[in-house]
Structures are given as structure tokens and as C-alpha cells.
Scaffold this active site. Structure first.
Site, PDB file in Angstrom:
ATOM      1  N   CYS A 104       0.806  -1.228   0.000  1.00  0.00           N
ATOM      2  CA  CYS A 104       0.000   0.000   0.000  1.00  0.00           C
ATOM      3  C   CYS A 104       0.835   1.272   0.000  1.00  0.00           C
ATOM      4  CB  CYS A 104      -0.918   0.033   1.207  1.00  0.00           C
ATOM      5  SG  CYS A 104      -1.491  -1.563   1.745  1.00  0.00           S
ATOM      6  N   GLU A 448       2.108  -0.340  15.015  1.00  0.00           N
ATOM      7  CA  GLU A 448       1.980   0.414  13.774  1.00  0.00           C
ATOM      8  C   GLU A 448       0.668   1.199  13.752  1.00  0.00           C
ATOM      9  OE1 GLU A 448       1.463  -1.416   9.975  1.00  0.00           O
ATOM     10  OE2 GLU A 448       3.081  -0.211   9.147  1.00  0.00           O
TER      11      GLU A 448
HETATM   12 FE1  SF4 Z   1      -0.706  -1.634   3.814  1.00  0.00          FE
HETATM   13 FE2  SF4 Z   1      -1.603  -1.577   6.257  1.00  0.00          FE
HETATM   14 FE3  SF4 Z   1       0.838  -2.522   5.775  1.00  0.00          FE
HETATM   15 FE4  SF4 Z   1       0.376   0.094   5.567  1.00  0.00          FE
HETATM   16  S1  SF4 Z   1       0.246  -1.162   7.433  1.00  0.00           S
HETATM   17  S2  SF4 Z   1       1.457  -1.190   4.072  1.00  0.00           S
HETATM   18  S3  SF4 Z   1      -1.723   0.114   4.809  1.00  0.00           S
HETATM   19  S4  SF4 Z   1      -1.061  -3.397   5.095  1.00  0.00           S
HETATM   20 FE    FE Z   2       2.045   1.401   7.537  1.00  0.00          FE
END
Ligand code: SF4
Ligand code: FE
Length: 484
Positions: A104, A448
Site C-alpha cells: 500500500c 503500527e
Molecule cells: Fe498496507 Fe496496512 Fe501494511 Fe500500511 S500497514 S502497508 S496500509 S497493510
Molecule cells: Fe504502515
């Protein structure tokens, strides 16, 4: 080749000569490394699902640039419908991987850079937008995974990039040449970098004219000379190195990965430069990228949340507590919180708007509200999951003890819940909950949620800017019949 299969993706990564370090060693074969492989499998899922007819509408799109069918992770959003589908796709992938699938950040970065380069060119007479369109077309045609690299190490947070004691603490241009620039610095917490073909670098803060050398955006292949990746440690990561590791890893197939990426005098050719010294546009690209990624969390975290809620419900079923009213209520609360996050992801998408460049951007206020909720609700969902799971989630013996003839029968007998469910199924679910709440996946689901796409205060600043308090005061004055 507009769409790669999952296998083709894995083989394409095998060809890269990445410079990776982990646990004190150089990793020559990241693809088959037991710690890294689950993270690769998560990205592979973005390719695999694009091949499944059932998911075609969510996983693929029609290119704005060529009209070809492309993976949605490379799409320049062309409508609010595209923005909504993006969130739905991310929820689906969260459900299928129970991990961060990494792709993403590139999608969010290409959309932010696309609109920013257009507006930069309009104002400054530069040629970044054409450069960028060629890059995106190349990425689409080859179905690449792009790492969107924003976060600089930042050193002293009280000082701007050019005032740092060590000037490399923000990535910067150290040499300007006829054919391009040379950059030095680092990007921290880089999600999926070792599973990406390209790294698309953006500035990380708004800048003043004296920060000119730091206002740089570009993309280079991840195996470009001078790039080093140092993989981040995850809680319980070395369980994956244990012999025949299975039960104890919680999620055997999928995972996420982050790394510190160092750029040591990396050359960037002119046609790969998308911002170079126009400091007034650094803030624009930062704000837009952050907005898109704050929207993203209203999809991915919800999908992972679905798995965690399902696991908690099964844990209750397996120990005979499913009918207790407080358990039912806790599961309802978890679903309520999770769907609230999803609502925010959908809302900021549905309220999106067309940019000057023609791609669509989310509603910034609602995207920031989405992410602000994400900094809280997954913690509450996790707390409730741990409540339902019970203490065994963190006291159960190791997989090896379940295999050892001396202890196997004792564990099977005394760790059994309801009679109809094998003890091992109960253990599998508890290990999955442990993985999501405390183990390797907790990086992507818990912490995160707090810091990814910007820490909570970053959203509060945006909410205060976008919330239009003056308008609300006017409304109150009107109703209270106060003269203006
Ligand atoms: Fe994708 Fe969620 Fe990973 Fe960000 S945290 S790269 S939005 S899967
Ligand atoms: Fe992220």
C-alpha cells in the site's frame, strides 16, 4: 505483462541483488529466509488474488495512463469509487494474511506524487509530472511493487533538516550533476522494502527555503548501488528459526517486515527525479501521502481485526465460554470498534475529490479522524481479545513439549477445553492471538496502529487545521442569536 502471477513476482525478486542485513549477518537469499519469507508471502498475495475472478473487481483497475488492466496497487485513483474499492481491497488482504501486506505504501506514494508533481510543474515550469507518468507507466507494465519511503531518522526533532548536527539525518542531495543527483541519508521503518522492486523516496516534513537540498523526491530500483537495508527486529521473530516451527509462530505463512534503509551516495538519473529543491511543495506531498495512508489503515487494520475477532470467538468456543453473556458482549464491542474504523475508511473515500492532476484524493479531515481512531481501537480490540483468550495464551508450553513423548499426553489431557475440540486446535488459536497481540504481527497490528502513517499528534494537528472551528462558532452564534 500487465499482471504478474504470484510465482512470477517471487522469481522477479530473486533476480534483484539486494543488500540486506539481519541479526548481524548479510542475507544473500532473502527469498528463502525463514524469517523474511512470510513477509514476501503477504506481498505475493496481492498478486495471487489479482488472478482470482471473484476478486477481479477489487484487485484490478483500468490504468488512467494506458487503459490497460493493472493491479489496483498501482492505480491512480480515478473516482471516489476507486477510493472505496481500495479500502475494500485492503480489508480483504488483511483478512487473507492477518499481517501487513506492504504494497500500500507504494500505491499511496504514487497518488500523492502524481498530483504534487502536476501542481509543482504548473507553478515552477518543471518537468516532474512527465517524468513521473513515465515511471508509473513502467511500474504498471511490469506490475512492480514500490516501497514508498517517507520517514527520515529526523535526529533532533526540535531542529529543521538543514540545522541538524549531522546533515545526513534527513535524506539530501549531496552532489548535483549534469545527468542527475547523488543523495545521502536514510529512511526508517521502511515497510516491505526487501520485497519491493523500486523505492520511491519523498520528503518527510514541510520545508523552508534553506532546506532546499532536502526537498527531493525520486525513485530508483531497490538494488541500486549504495542502498543498504537493515531489517527490524520483531517480537518472537527467531521462533521462525526453530526446527519445524509451526504452532509456536502463530501465523506460519504470512508476516510483515520493516527496515532501516541507508542511501550512501546513491545516484539518481534526471528522469527519475520528481522534486528537486522546490521546498514549498514538500509539505503538499507529505500531507497527501499521509492522508492516503491514514485512509489505508481503515482497510488493512480492519481486515486483520476481523481475524483477531474470529480467533477470540473461537477461543471462547473452544473453552466452553461462548454462551456467557459478557463474552458475547465483548465480541460485540470488538465488532463495533472494528466496523467504526471501517466506516471511517469508507467515509474519507466516499467524500474524496478530484485533484488538479485528475486523480482522486481522500477527504483529509476524515482520513485523519480514521487514523486517530486507529491509534486507539486496535488496542482496545487487542485488550478484549486477551481478556477472552485467558492467560494460557502466554503460559502455554512450546510446540516441542507437545511433541516430546514424556510430556505430550499430559499437555493433551490437561490443556483440553471442550471435549469435542482437539487440544491442538485450541493451542493454534491461542498462538494466533498471541501472534497478533504480542508476536511478530503485533508490529503491524498494534504499534503500527499508533505510529504508522504518523503518530497521533500528527493527526490532531491536521484535525485542528481541517476541522473548521470558525464555522462551528458561526453556527452557534446563529442559533444563540448573537450579533456577528
Ligand atoms: Fe498496507 Fe496496512 Fe501494511 Fe500500511 S500497514 S502497508 S496500509 S497493510
Ligand atoms: Fe504502515
Amino acid at each position: 505483462m500487465a499482471l504478474m502471477t504470484g510465482e512470477q513476482y517471487v522469481e522477479s525478486l530473486r533476480k534483484l541483488k539486494l543488500n540486506i542485513y539481519m541479526l548481524g549477518e548479510k542475507i544473500d537469499n532473502p527469498i528463502d529466509n525463514p524469517i523474511l519469507r512470510p513477509s514476501l508471502n503477504s506481498v505475493k498475495m496481492t498478486y495471487d488474488l489479482a488472478q482470482v475472478p471473484e476478486y477481479e473487481d477489487l484487485m484490478t483497475a483500468t490504468s488512467k495512463l494506458t487503459g490497460n488492466k493493472i493491479n489496483r496497487f498501482l492505480n491512480l485513483h480515478q473516482s471516489t469509487d476507486d477510493l472505496v474499492k481500495k479500502v475494500k481491497m485492503q480489508r480483504l488482504l488483511g483478512q487473507k494474511t492477518a499481517a501487513c501486506f506492504q504494497r500500500c505504501v507504494g500505491m499511496d506514494a504514487i497518488n500523492a506524487v502524481y498530483s504534487t508533481t502536476y501542481e509543482t510543474d504548473q507553478k515552477c515550469g518543471t518537468n516532474y509530472h512527465e517524468n513521473f507518468k513515465k515511471f508509473v507507466e513502467y511500474a504498471e507494465e511490469n506490475d512492480l511493487t514500490i516501497d514508498g519511503a517517507m520517514t527520515d531518522p529526523k535526529g533532533d526533532r526540535g531542529l529543521s533538516p538543514s540545522k541538524q548536527a549531522d546533515p545526513d539525518l534527513y535524506l539530501r542531495v549531496v552532489e548535483r550533476r549534469e545527468d542527475g543527483v547523488v543523495v545521502r541519508g536514510a529512511k526508517a521503518h521502511q515497510t516491505g522494502i526487501c520485497n519491493s522492486h523500486e523505492v520511491l523516496v519523498l520528503p518527510t516534513v514541510s520545508m523552508k527555503p534553506e532546506d532546499k537540498d532536502y526537498a527531493i523526491a525520486f525513485s530508483v530500483p531497490t538494488d541500486t548501488e549504495g542502498i543498504t537495508m537493515i531489517i527490524g527486529r520483531q517480537s518472537c521473530d527467531t521462533r521462525k528459526l526453530e526446527k519445524d516451527a509451526d504452532l509456536d509462530v502463530g501465523n506460519k505463512v504470512f508476516g510483515g517486515v520493516e527496515a532501516l534503509v541507508v542511501f550512501d551516495n546513491v545516484f539518481v538519473p534526471n528522469d527519475r527525479i520528481f522534486l528537486n529543491g522546490e521546498t514549498e511543495f514538500a509539505g503538499m506531498v507529505v500531507e497527501r501521502f499521509a492522508g492516503y495512508h491514514r485512509q489505508s489503515y481503515g482497510g488493512c487494520k480492519v481486515g486483520v481485526g476481523d481475524v483477531l475477532i474470529g480467533a477470540a470467538a473461537l477461543a471462547a468456543e473452544y473453552n466452553g465460554a461462548a454462551k456467557a453473556s459478557h463474552i458475547k458482549d465483548k465480541l460485540i464491542e470488538m465488532m463495533h470498534l472494528n466496523e467504526t474504523l471501517y466506516s471511517c475508511g469508507i467515509a474519507c473515500s466516499a467524500e474524496g475529490q478530484k485533484t488538479e492532476a485528475g486523480n482522486y484524493q481522500i477527504d483529509l479531515l476524515l482520513a485523519n479522524v480514521c487514523k486517530q481512531n486507529i491509534t486507539r481501537f486496535p488496542y482496545e480490540i487487542t485488550r478484549l481479545a486477551e481478556d477472552i483468550a485467558g492467560g494460557l495464551m502466554v503460559t502455554m508450553p512450546s510446540e516441542q513439549d507437545f511433541k516430546n513423548p514424556a510430556t505430550k499426553d499430559m499437555l493433551e489431557k490437561y490443556l483440553k477445553g471442550v471435549d469435542s475440540v482437539p487440544t491442538m486446535d485450541r493451542m493454534k488459536i491461542l498462538r494466533l492471538i498471541e501472534n497478533l497481540c504480542l508476536g511478530t504481527a503485533a508490529v503491524g497490528y498494534r504499534t503500527e496502529s499508533m505510529h504508522g502513517a504518523g503518530s497521533p499528534q500528527a493527526q490532531r494537528i491536521m484535525i485542528s487545521r481541517q476541522g473548521n472551528l470558525a464555522h462551528k462558532k458561526e453556527l452557534a452564534k446563529d442559533i444563540a442569536r448573537i450579533d456577528k
